[in-house]
Design an enzyme around this catalytic site. Sequence first.
Site, PDB file in Angstrom:
ATOM      1  N   LYS A 186       0.821  -1.196   0.000  1.00  0.00           N
ATOM      2  CA  LYS A 186       0.000   0.000   0.000  1.00  0.00           C
ATOM      3  C   LYS A 186       0.863   1.257   0.000  1.00  0.00           C
ATOM      4  CE  LYS A 186      -3.707  -2.481   0.274  1.00  0.00           C
ATOM      5  NZ  LYS A 186      -4.647  -2.570  -0.856  1.00  0.00           N
ATOM      6  N   HIS A 324      -9.373  -9.212  -7.628  1.00  0.00           N
ATOM      7  CA  HIS A 324      -9.122  -8.745  -6.272  1.00  0.00           C
ATOM      8  C   HIS A 324      -9.655  -9.779  -5.276  1.00  0.00           C
ATOM      9  CE1 HIS A 324     -11.399  -6.976  -2.848  1.00  0.00           C
ATOM     10  NE2 HIS A 324     -10.291  -6.297  -2.631  1.00  0.00           N
TER      11      HIS A 324
END
Length: 393
Positions: A186, A324
Amino acid sequence: MKITAIREISVPMEGNVANALVNFSEHDISLVALVSDVIRDGKPVIGYAFDSIGRYAQGGILRDRMIPRLLKAEPHSLLDDNGRRLDPAKVLQTAMRNEKPGGHGDRAAAAGALELAAWDLNAKLDDEPAHVAISRHYGRQGKTAGVDVYAAGGYYYPDSAGDGTERLREELLGYQAQGYQAYKMKIGGAPLATDLRRIEAALSVAGTGSRLSVDVNGRYDLPAALACARAIEPYQLRWFEEVGDPLDYDLNRQLTEAYPLPVATGENLFSLPDVNNLLLFGGMRAGKDIFQMDAGLCYGLTEYARMLALLEARGYDRAQAYPHGGHLINLHIAVGLELGGCEAYPGVFQPFGGYPKGCGLGGGLVRPTDAAGYGLEEKENLRPWLDKLANVR
């Protein structure tokens, strides 16, 4: 065969991690069970599924609207033409009865959980892995040797010391020790200079940019997106993911015009019209960019397969599809539909993230076990929740 009961429970996710916008410590997931009248070893055969990781449970939508519609339906109206197995498309259609078009939010995930549970049940009734049932239904051979996989993690941890680079490095080393060769982390939740240090720490494990992707989770506006793109381009990363708001197709288009390397998006697109708009206005490039739509968030596999068909009709390749979610259901979908690959959450989002120990992992590939259905029962930390659903009266 008919459905005798449909059950749902909301399961809390374990851990306190955050991306650029969301802390997941309060998140939960809807786990559903389709109970059949087929009895084996003294127990009914049950199909399990869940919506997906990263949003909230949809218990109210399921219990108040969708489950009652399925239970009120004539049993034969949910079956395939042979009358032997559930037709997932009919399950979806019935669950969506009397719903207006649009509004593709939590409703899409609620319906997706029910539709995906139908695939698990059908595969169990035929005593075969779900990916086998999926590939046969859609006329594919399936990637039975395994699909490309990467370990997703690299979140912001509230208790990390300093800029978190050492903890990030240790996390990725742990995934490497498990056999993973590619990773995702991230960014966007810290100043760009800090994130660049974090990327460099991750690269010290990955070894090359082609084995590392970064995910902004929609945090950036256009100036921030372009500034980050310029800063990370020398790293030659695998892809730059969900840089702006998922429905800001113009931002995505301007990014792809300025950034020569792959971008990835789609996990927060929940319908075929959304994907159509991405293809029309989002600047996605055939043979380069990555599509991350997730069947558990977009009405199930029936709608997801329509998305793939649209991609191919527009000149894209299903090898550009990496769902995902990081969980076992999407592994079966990626194998069965011969997609580019999938992600794994081996260290976060338990009890749903990652794969059971028996899954084959090596050489950058992962493959499911031979368990019937999705094999969710093989996840030791998920099994108690499945047992709880199975024994509800």
